[in-house]
Design a protein around this motif. Structure first.
Motif, mmCIF file in Angstrom:
data_model
loop_
_atom_site.group_PDB
_atom_site.id
_atom_site.type_symbol
_atom_site.label_atom_id
_atom_site.label_comp_id
_atom_site.label_asym_id
_atom_site.label_seq_id
_atom_site.Cartn_x
_atom_site.Cartn_y
_atom_site.Cartn_z
ATOM 1 N N ALA A 170 0.838 -1.195 0.000
ATOM 2 C CA ALA A 170 0.000 0.000 0.000
ATOM 3 C C ALA A 170 0.874 1.247 0.000
ATOM 4 O O ALA A 170 0.984 1.937 1.007
ATOM 5 N N SER A 171 1.497 1.529 -1.128
ATOM 6 C CA SER A 171 2.328 2.730 -1.212
ATOM 7 C C SER A 171 1.456 3.903 -1.638
ATOM 8 O O SER A 171 0.425 3.732 -2.272
ATOM 9 N N SER A 172 1.888 5.083 -1.269
ATOM 10 C CA SER A 172 1.123 6.261 -1.683
ATOM 11 C C SER A 172 2.032 7.166 -2.519
ATOM 12 O O SER A 172 3.245 7.158 -2.373
ATOM 13 N N TYR A 173 1.396 7.908 -3.371
ATOM 14 C CA TYR A 173 2.091 8.817 -4.272
ATOM 15 C C TYR A 173 1.682 10.246 -3.923
ATOM 16 O O TYR A 173 0.604 10.469 -3.370
ATOM 17 N N SER A 174 2.538 11.195 -4.279
ATOM 18 C CA SER A 174 2.197 12.590 -3.972
ATOM 19 C C SER A 174 2.851 13.528 -4.977
ATOM 20 O O SER A 174 3.778 13.162 -5.695
ATOM 21 N N PHE A 175 2.333 14.746 -5.002
ATOM 22 C CA PHE A 175 2.946 15.841 -5.749
ATOM 23 C C PHE A 175 2.532 17.142 -5.085
ATOM 24 O O PHE A 175 1.635 17.166 -4.247
ATOM 25 N N ASP A 176 3.220 18.216 -5.432
ATOM 26 C CA ASP A 176 2.932 19.532 -4.867
ATOM 27 C C ASP A 176 2.411 20.462 -5.960
ATOM 28 O O ASP A 176 2.922 20.457 -7.079
ATOM 29 N N ILE A 177 1.423 21.251 -5.599
ATOM 30 C CA ILE A 177 0.945 22.331 -6.470
ATOM 31 C C ILE A 177 1.567 23.608 -5.938
ATOM 32 O O ILE A 177 1.372 23.960 -4.779
ATOM 33 N N VAL A 178 2.351 24.271 -6.776
ATOM 34 C CA VAL A 178 3.050 25.492 -6.362
ATOM 35 C C VAL A 178 2.795 26.598 -7.373
ATOM 36 O O VAL A 178 2.318 26.357 -8.481
ATOM 37 N N SER A 179 3.128 27.806 -6.977
ATOM 38 C CA SER A 179 3.091 28.948 -7.881
ATOM 39 C C SER A 179 4.425 29.672 -7.721
ATOM 40 O O SER A 179 4.584 30.518 -6.846
ATOM 41 N N GLN A 180 5.393 29.286 -8.557
ATOM 42 C CA GLN A 180 6.735 29.845 -8.455
ATOM 43 C C GLN A 180 7.082 30.614 -9.718
ATOM 44 O O GLN A 180 6.665 30.239 -10.807
ATOM 45 N N VAL A 181 7.848 31.659 -9.535
ATOM 46 C CA VAL A 181 8.293 32.477 -10.662
ATOM 47 C C VAL A 181 9.814 32.572 -10.596
ATOM 48 O O VAL A 181 10.381 32.893 -9.552
ATOM 49 N N GLY A 202 -5.317 17.265 -13.995
ATOM 50 C CA GLY A 202 -6.234 17.667 -15.060
ATOM 51 C C GLY A 202 -7.308 18.609 -14.568
ATOM 52 O O GLY A 202 -7.652 19.595 -15.233
ATOM 53 N N LEU A 203 -7.845 18.332 -13.373
ATOM 54 C CA LEU A 203 -8.893 19.181 -12.792
ATOM 55 C C LEU A 203 -8.367 20.585 -12.506
ATOM 56 O O LEU A 203 -9.013 21.581 -12.843
ATOM 57 N N VAL A 204 -7.178 20.669 -11.909
ATOM 58 C CA VAL A 204 -6.607 21.976 -11.560
ATOM 59 C C VAL A 204 -6.258 22.767 -12.819
ATOM 60 O O VAL A 204 -6.452 23.978 -12.878
ATOM 61 N N LYS A 205 -5.771 22.072 -13.863
ATOM 62 C CA LYS A 205 -5.468 22.760 -15.121
ATOM 63 C C LYS A 205 -6.737 23.265 -15.789
ATOM 64 O O LYS A 205 -6.747 24.332 -16.403
ATOM 65 N N GLN A 206 -7.811 22.501 -15.668
ATOM 66 C CA GLN A 206 -9.079 22.858 -16.317
ATOM 67 C C GLN A 206 -9.725 24.072 -15.654
ATOM 68 O O GLN A 206 -10.238 24.956 -16.331
ATOM 69 N N LYS A 207 -9.689 24.132 -14.325
ATOM 70 C CA LYS A 207 -10.275 25.263 -13.591
ATOM 71 C C LYS A 207 -9.323 26.449 -13.647
ATOM 72 O O LYS A 207 -8.110 26.286 -13.658
ATOM 73 N N ASP A 208 -9.888 27.642 -13.661
ATOM 74 C CA ASP A 208 -9.065 28.843 -13.685
ATOM 75 C C ASP A 208 -9.091 29.481 -12.302
ATOM 76 O O ASP A 208 -10.115 30.005 -11.878
ATOM 77 N N PHE A 209 -7.976 29.425 -11.588
ATOM 78 C CA PHE A 209 -7.888 29.995 -10.249
ATOM 79 C C PHE A 209 -7.191 31.357 -10.255
ATOM 80 O O PHE A 209 -6.861 31.892 -9.208
ATOM 81 N N ASN A 210 -6.935 31.914 -11.439
ATOM 82 C CA ASN A 210 -6.284 33.218 -11.617
ATOM 83 C C ASN A 210 -4.891 33.299 -11.004
ATOM 84 O O ASN A 210 -4.453 34.366 -10.576
ATOM 85 N N ILE A 211 -4.216 32.161 -10.916
ATOM 86 C CA ILE A 211 -2.811 32.143 -10.518
ATOM 87 C C ILE A 211 -2.085 31.163 -11.429
ATOM 88 O O ILE A 211 -2.694 30.244 -11.979
ATOM 89 N N ALA A 212 -0.795 31.366 -11.576
ATOM 90 C CA ALA A 212 0.017 30.440 -12.362
ATOM 91 C C ALA A 212 0.381 29.264 -11.455
ATOM 92 O O ALA A 212 0.909 29.460 -10.369
ATOM 93 N N VAL A 213 0.033 28.046 -11.867
ATOM 94 C CA VAL A 213 0.335 26.877 -11.046
ATOM 95 C C VAL A 213 1.279 25.942 -11.783
ATOM 96 O O VAL A 213 1.225 25.821 -13.008
ATOM 97 N N GLN A 214 2.160 25.306 -11.014
ATOM 98 C CA GLN A 214 3.049 24.280 -11.525
ATOM 99 C C GLN A 214 2.884 23.056 -10.624
ATOM 100 O O GLN A 214 2.496 23.169 -9.466
ATOM 101 N N PHE A 215 3.209 21.895 -11.187
ATOM 102 C CA PHE A 215 3.114 20.638 -10.457
ATOM 103 C C PHE A 215 4.512 20.076 -10.329
ATOM 104 O O PHE A 215 5.168 19.780 -11.324
ATOM 105 N N VAL A 216 4.991 19.936 -9.077
ATOM 106 C CA VAL A 216 6.366 19.521 -8.842
ATOM 107 C C VAL A 216 6.399 18.359 -7.838
ATOM 108 O O VAL A 216 5.399 18.053 -7.189
ATOM 109 N N ASN A 217 7.568 17.756 -7.692
ATOM 110 C CA ASN A 217 7.827 16.682 -6.722
ATOM 111 C C ASN A 217 6.874 15.510 -6.885
ATOM 112 O O ASN A 217 6.375 14.965 -5.901
ATOM 113 N N PHE A 218 6.644 15.081 -8.108
ATOM 114 C CA PHE A 218 5.764 13.945 -8.339
ATOM 115 C C PHE A 218 6.501 12.684 -7.911
ATOM 116 O O PHE A 218 7.496 12.297 -8.493
ATOM 117 N N ARG A 219 6.007 12.021 -6.850
ATOM 118 C CA ARG A 219 6.642 10.805 -6.333
ATOM 119 C C ARG A 219 5.640 9.700 -6.250
ATOM 120 O O ARG A 219 4.540 9.863 -5.854
#
Length: 163
Positions: free
Chosen positions: A2-13, A146-163
């Motif tokens: 039962a391993s779990s996976y994770s990633f971070d949603i960030v807004s970095q410039v 996909g859900l976060v990319k589809q919705k517009d939250f008016n901030i630039a988001v990146q997806f990092v640390n996918f493990r």
């Protein structure tokens, strides 16, 4: 297992890219015919950009040039939070654009509630200026991306640390 996976949603410039975009915009403004003899300036401070021009038309054009340079440098224009246009001395106008770096608590809660409303089996956790998503299936994490990319939250988001 039962391993779990994770990633971070960030807004970095990347501030070096912002500096490059500002310099390219200044170069284009100095070469454009409609800006000849104009007193238009773009000044990059620590976490904001000050734009100063002689009239509102040139100011808005300067903002559009700057956004175009941001896109060319791989920075989302949503990373700029453009303030209200103020009148300055001698009939000139100015505006301050803040560079959004990090996800605010309100935006993180908004993203978190949207993910929970989607009923995808993942856990969300707000960590200072980023959001950690954890799940048992990589497919669920891809669905969240996909859900976060589809919705517009008016901030630039990146997806990092996918493990």
């Amino acid at each position: 297992m039962a391993s779990s996976y994770s990633f971070d949603i960030v807004s970095q410039v990347d501030m070096q890219e912002v500096d490059n975009a500002v310099n390219q915009a200044l170069k284009e403004i100095s070469q454009r015919y409609d800006f000849k003899g104009s007193k238009t300036s773009i000044e990059l401070l620590k976490d904001e950009i000050k734009i100063h021009s002689e009239d509102e038309y040139k100011l808005k054009t300067t903002i559009e040039i700057l956004k175009a340079k941001f896109v060319k440098r791989g920075i989302s224009p949503k990373a700029l939070d453009i303030g209200k246009i103020d009148t300055a001395s001698l009939g000139t106008v100015r505006v301050t654009a803040k560079i959004v770096n990090g996800i605010s608590k309100e935006k993180a809660k908004e993203i978190q509630s949207e993910i929970k409303a989607s009923k995808i089996k993942v856990q969300t956790q707000v960590m200072e200026d980023q959001l950690r998503i954890t799940g048992k299936s990589k497919d669920d994490l891809q669905e969240v991306i996909g859900l976060v990319k589809q919705k517009d939250f008016n901030i630039a988001v990146q997806f990092v640390n996918f493990r």
